[in-house]
Design a protein around this motif. Structure first.
Motif, PDB file in Angstrom:
ATOM      1  N   ARG A 154      19.574  28.828  31.558  1.00  0.00           N
ATOM      2  CA  ARG A 154      19.049  27.717  32.361  1.00  0.00           C
ATOM      3  C   ARG A 154      19.966  26.507  32.344  1.00  0.00           C
ATOM      4  NH1 ARG A 154      13.891  27.700  34.540  1.00  0.00           N
ATOM      5  NH2 ARG A 154      12.691  29.558  34.126  1.00  0.00           N
ATOM      6  N   GLY A 155      21.071  26.606  31.623  1.00  0.00           N
ATOM      7  CA  GLY A 155      22.084  25.562  31.683  1.00  0.00           C
ATOM      8  C   GLY A 155      21.716  24.302  30.915  1.00  0.00           C
ATOM      9  N   PRO A 156      22.552  23.270  31.034  1.00  0.00           N
ATOM     10  CA  PRO A 156      22.332  22.029  30.283  1.00  0.00           C
ATOM     11  C   PRO A 156      21.128  21.244  30.792  1.00  0.00           C
ATOM     12  CG  PRO A 156      24.209  21.801  31.767  1.00  0.00           C
ATOM     13  CD  PRO A 156      23.748  23.222  31.875  1.00  0.00           C
ATOM     14  N   GLU A 157      20.653  20.316  29.969  1.00  0.00           N
ATOM     15  CA  GLU A 157      19.489  19.492  30.331  1.00  0.00           C
ATOM     16  C   GLU A 157      19.773  18.594  31.524  1.00  0.00           C
ATOM     17  OE1 GLU A 157      17.336  18.939  26.045  1.00  0.00           O
ATOM     18  OE2 GLU A 157      18.087  17.133  27.030  1.00  0.00           O
ATOM     19  N   ARG A 158      18.849  18.581  32.462  1.00  0.00           N
ATOM     20  CA  ARG A 158      18.899  17.635  33.588  1.00  0.00           C
ATOM     21  C   ARG A 158      17.493  17.082  33.777  1.00  0.00           C
ATOM     22  NH1 ARG A 158      20.147  22.915  34.103  1.00  0.00           N
ATOM     23  NH2 ARG A 158      19.269  23.210  36.164  1.00  0.00           N
ATOM     24  N   SER A 159      17.332  15.779  33.577  1.00  0.00           N
ATOM     25  CA  SER A 159      16.012  15.159  33.793  1.00  0.00           C
ATOM     26  C   SER A 159      15.908  14.678  35.233  1.00  0.00           C
ATOM     27  CB  SER A 159      15.845  13.943  32.883  1.00  0.00           C
ATOM     28  OG  SER A 159      15.732  14.322  31.540  1.00  0.00           O
ATOM     29  N   ARG A 160      14.702  14.755  35.782  1.00  0.00           N
ATOM     30  CA  ARG A 160      14.464  14.165  37.112  1.00  0.00           C
ATOM     31  C   ARG A 160      14.234  12.665  36.960  1.00  0.00           C
ATOM     32  NH1 ARG A 160       9.711  17.368  39.858  1.00  0.00           N
ATOM     33  NH2 ARG A 160       9.869  15.711  41.403  1.00  0.00           N
ATOM     34  N   THR A 161      14.436  11.911  38.018  1.00  0.00           N
ATOM     35  CA  THR A 161      14.162  10.473  37.921  1.00  0.00           C
ATOM     36  C   THR A 161      12.652  10.270  37.797  1.00  0.00           C
ATOM     37  OG1 THR A 161      13.918  10.205  40.289  1.00  0.00           O
ATOM     38  CG2 THR A 161      16.135   9.852  39.386  1.00  0.00           C
ATOM     39  N   SER A 162      12.268   9.201  37.110  1.00  0.00           N
ATOM     40  CA  SER A 162      10.842   8.919  36.954  1.00  0.00           C
ATOM     41  C   SER A 162      10.217   8.684  38.333  1.00  0.00           C
ATOM     42  CB  SER A 162      10.638   7.700  36.056  1.00  0.00           C
ATOM     43  OG  SER A 162      11.351   6.589  36.541  1.00  0.00           O
ATOM     44  N   GLU A 163      11.000   8.107  39.227  1.00  0.00           N
ATOM     45  CA  GLU A 163      10.483   7.824  40.567  1.00  0.00           C
ATOM     46  C   GLU A 163      10.079   9.122  41.267  1.00  0.00           C
ATOM     47  OE1 GLU A 163      13.455   5.803  42.790  1.00  0.00           O
ATOM     48  OE2 GLU A 163      12.119   5.561  44.518  1.00  0.00           O
TER      49      GLU A 163
END
Ligand code: SAM
Ligand code: SF4
Length: 427
Positions: A154-163
């Motif tokens: 699943r690859g490295p961590e990517r967070s979505r924007t809070s918006e």
């Protein structure tokens, strides 16, 4: 997480003009969304593909999606020559493009890049459940647990924007959803990439305030990143469900170090203490792996002792399964399969007796449930409590469906895995 990935894939296909059929035999394109967390799950995909191809698959186009696709890559075309599409979840943003290639007759279409900066943020999600919805907040994983294939698939961590998370939560509430589950391999390490810079505790608190939502859950937590402000946020707002899933994997600090979990038994118990000392009462659940390389009888006993000490409300337990690319593969002292089976059985029997006792303590109490369905055979409604228990209950027949409603139910009986009751009053 896989179920939600499937919802996103289906939504994307529908938006492209495809339609969904009930039976795979009626489909022109058959996609398998796969899991490779343990070897068994991976074997299943190939067996199913093979059997289906033989019986009903003639003239159809096949695709393999998800973690087995990412892990095996183009080798799948050799192992299963009738497969035309191989795509890992990090490439689903390109799904539309891949479908165009398939339509153009390309029979070797791949989406295997892990170098995506974006989380899979599709506007086209076909939700399976009209009342309860998933929201992905973070994709991938930056940890390096020695047994785990996830960072590779699943690859490295990517967070979505809070918006974007908040917009999705509001959109779901506007459509009538009341119960939301925030998803990620390790939700606690959520870091808002936008200037607002929210951490996970802040995101939890804000999502829970979305008008219309009544329940917010999240999964999964890594104990190392499970900080006290998360418990404080949960204590502040009852819309944050009374359940903490905190996978421990082993009760032995030695095994935890070998697993590269980066916490000790004591660190873990400190986190349990925060939850137990909170204002509200929380259900606690966990994941256990037995038979990790080098796990001695003494280490195993420490896991059993931990179960006695914490008295989890439920747990998932697994035999260690060697996975490609992982550090544990090269470790010594692999435990024989029969011994892993023996340890698994002991964990499950111990936990079963703990659950029988814990659930019995709930008899006579009243719990709020969200109604998820109806068991016609038993003439009961199926409810879920805030603490994530299944509570099946009877209700005076009035002909109307209760699904999606919230009711107070009095618990009258209990078993190891569920409760039984009758409605107390409509909330
Ligand atoms: N990110 C989560 C965490 O850190 O706890 C776990 C995600 S994993 C999909 C779910 C569970 O599968 C893990 O908690 C672990 O117990 C189990 N698991 C993962 N890899 C495994 C392996 N190689 N063999 C057996 N169980 C495994
Ligand atoms: Fe796997 Fe560890 Fe990441 Fe969980 S935190 S997904 S167990 S590597």
């Amino acid at each position: 997480m896989n179920a939600h990935d499937s919802e996103k894939v289906v939504g994307t296909l529908l938006a492209q003009g495809y339609s969904q059929v009930q039976e795979p035999a009626d489909a022109g394109l058959v996609l398998y969304n796969t899991c490779s967390i343990r070897d068994k799950a991976e074997q299943k995909v190939f067996n199913r593909l093979q059997n289906f191809k033989r019986e009903a698959g003639k003239g159809k186009i096949f695709g393999v999606l998800g973690c087995v696709a990412q892990q095996e890559g183009e080798k799948i075309f050799e192992r299963a020559p009738h497969v035309s599409l191989v795509a890992g979840s990090a490439s689903y943003t390109r799904l539309g493009e891949m479908l165009v290639q398939l339509e153009a007759g390309n029979r070797r279409v791949t989406g295997l890049s892990l170098n995506t900066d974006e989380a899979f943020d599709t506007p086209f999600t076909r939700r399976d459940n009209p009342h309860r919805a998933y929201i992905t907040i973070i994709e991938g994983c930056d940890k390096s647990c020695a047994y785990c294939v996830v960072p590779f698939t699943r690859g490295p961590e990517r967070s979505r924007t809070s918006e974007s998370v908040m917009a999705e939560a509001r959109g779901l509430a506007d459509k009538g959803y009341t119960d939301i589950q925030l998803l990620g391999q390790n939700v606690n390490s959520y870091r808002d990439p936008s200037p607002a810079g929210w951490d996970f505790a802040r995101l939890l608190a804000e999502v829970a305030k979305t008008p219309g939502l009544r329940r917010v859950r999240y999964t999964t937590s890594h104990p190392r990143d499970f900080v006290k402000p998360i418990v404080d946020a949960m204590d502040e707002d009852e819309r944050l469900c009374a359940h903490v899933h905190l996978p421990v994997q082993s009760g032995s600090s030695k095994v935890l170090a070998a697993m590269d979990r980066r916490y000790t038994r004591e660190d873990y118990l400190q986190r349990i203490e925060w939850v137990r000392a909170a204002k509200r009462e929380y259900a606690l659940t966990t994941d256990i792996i037995v038979g990790f390389p080098g796990e001695t009888e003494k280490d195993f006993q420490e896991t059993l002792d931990l179960l006695d000490e914490v008295r989890y409300d439920s747990l998932f337990s697994f035999k260690y399964s060697p996975r490609p690319n992982t550090a544990a593969l090269k470790m010594e002292d692999h435990i024989p399969e029969e011994e892993k089976t023996r340890r698994l059985t002991i964990v499950q029997e111990k936990q079963r007796s703990i659950q029988i006792q814990r659930n019995a303590q709930l008899i006579g109490g009243v719990m709020e449930v969200m109604v998820e369905g109806r068991n016609q055979a038993l003439g009961q409604w199926i409810g879920r409590t805030s603490c994530n228990r299944t509570l099946n209950f009877s209700h005076p027949e009035g002909g109307e469906s209760l699904v999606g409603k919230y009711l107070n139910v009095r618990v009258t009986r209990s078993g190891p895995n569920s409760l039984v009751g009758e409605t107390a009053a409509v909330v």
